[in-house]
Scaffold this motif. Structure first.
Motif, PDB file in Angstrom:
ATOM      1  N   ARG A  31     -57.055  -3.524  13.175  1.00 50.59           N
ATOM      2  CA  ARG A  31     -56.964  -4.308  11.945  1.00 50.59           C
ATOM      3  C   ARG A  31     -56.952  -5.811  12.241  1.00 50.59           C
ATOM      4  NH1 ARG A  31     -52.413  -1.025   8.456  1.00 50.59           N
ATOM      5  NH2 ARG A  31     -53.213   1.090   8.854  1.00 50.59           N
ATOM      6  N   TYR A  32     -57.668  -6.209  13.243  1.00 51.32           N
ATOM      7  CA  TYR A  32     -57.665  -7.615  13.662  1.00 51.32           C
ATOM      8  C   TYR A  32     -58.030  -8.539  12.494  1.00 51.32           C
ATOM      9  CZ  TYR A  32     -58.698 -11.823  16.318  1.00 51.32           C
ATOM     10  OH  TYR A  32     -58.693 -13.106  16.807  1.00 51.32           O
ATOM     11  N   ASN A  33     -57.139  -9.547  12.272  1.00 48.19           N
ATOM     12  CA  ASN A  33     -57.399 -10.493  11.174  1.00 48.19           C
ATOM     13  C   ASN A  33     -57.277 -11.946  11.637  1.00 48.19           C
ATOM     14  OD1 ASN A  33     -54.682 -10.604  11.543  1.00 48.19           O
ATOM     15  ND2 ASN A  33     -54.107 -10.317   9.401  1.00 48.19           N
ATOM     16  N   SER A  37     -53.063 -11.988  14.220  1.00 48.60           N
ATOM     17  CA  SER A  37     -53.083 -10.873  15.171  1.00 48.60           C
ATOM     18  C   SER A  37     -52.950 -11.367  16.604  1.00 48.60           C
ATOM     19  CB  SER A  37     -54.377 -10.066  15.015  1.00 48.60           C
ATOM     20  OG  SER A  37     -54.421  -9.422  13.767  1.00 48.60           O
TER      21      SER A  37
END
Length: 203
Positions: A31-33, A37
């Motif tokens: 869920r890299y944002n 992150s």
């Protein structure tokens, strides 16, 4: 024969932390944002490096040649004949050449553990005409008597003291101690610091 002694509680909790971090790293990657992150990964990395240094690495190792004390950032090897005295309080302290002292990180004894050991060493009061306590086999009874009133740290301290006295009786030469930096701990901490700095710069 080689014997390794650690803090079981710290060791188990450290591996629980590693499992927790592994799950969170996977989640952060999936869920890299962006910057948030990256900062979270840096914080997890720094904390994991600290956990490795203070919980996973420390150990007291008894080998045929001598005592190995693995502390967070240093490893000390003491030939058995070089050990002059061993004292145990909340930690094991080993005195060797020229009044130098090695304080072992594990095993340690808390006040609660010592109080429990003292209660264990007190004979159980028997009431009435009949004995209600089960009779232990001879081997188990000997083990109970050996540990009576002693913590794990006391027992390990006795092992170190006995091996040192045996080496002196055999006339072994008191070779000098060897002290070295633990490059694994230093390496993971440096990597963690670099990761934190990179996260701050990018953020």
């Amino acid at each position: 024969m080689k014997h390794v002694y650690r803090s079981k509680t710290a060791f188990v909790l450290a591996w629980v932390w590693v499992a927790f971090v592994a799950f969170n790293v996977w989640d952060l990657i999936v869920r890299y944002n962006g910057k948030a992150s990256l900062v979270a990964l840096a914080v997890l990395g720094a904390l994991t490096a600290l956990v490795y240094a203070v919980a996973l690495r420390p150990a007291t190792v008894l080998t045929e040649e001598g005592l190995v004390g693995r502390n967070p950032f240093r490893t000390t090897f003491l030939p058995w004949a070089a050990i002059e005295d061993v004292t145990v309080s909340h930690a094991i302290t080993v005195q060797y050449g020229d009044e130098r002292v090695l304080r072992l990180w594990t095993p340690m004894s808390s006040a609660r553990e010592r109080a429990k050991a003292q209660r264990r060493g007190t004979a159980t009061e028997r009431r009435g005409r009949f004995k209600t306590e089960p009779t232990l086999p001879r081997a188990e009874q000997a083990a109970v008597e050996a540990f009576a009133g002693k913590t794990h740290a006391d027992w390990v301290g006795d092992q170190i003291r006995d091996r040192a006295e045996s080496a002196r009786r055999r006339g072994e030469e008191a070779a000098p101690a060897r002290v070295s930096w633990s490059y694994d701990s230093i390496g993971v901490l440096v990597a963690a610091v670099v990761l934190v700095i990179a996260a701050i710069v990018i953020a």
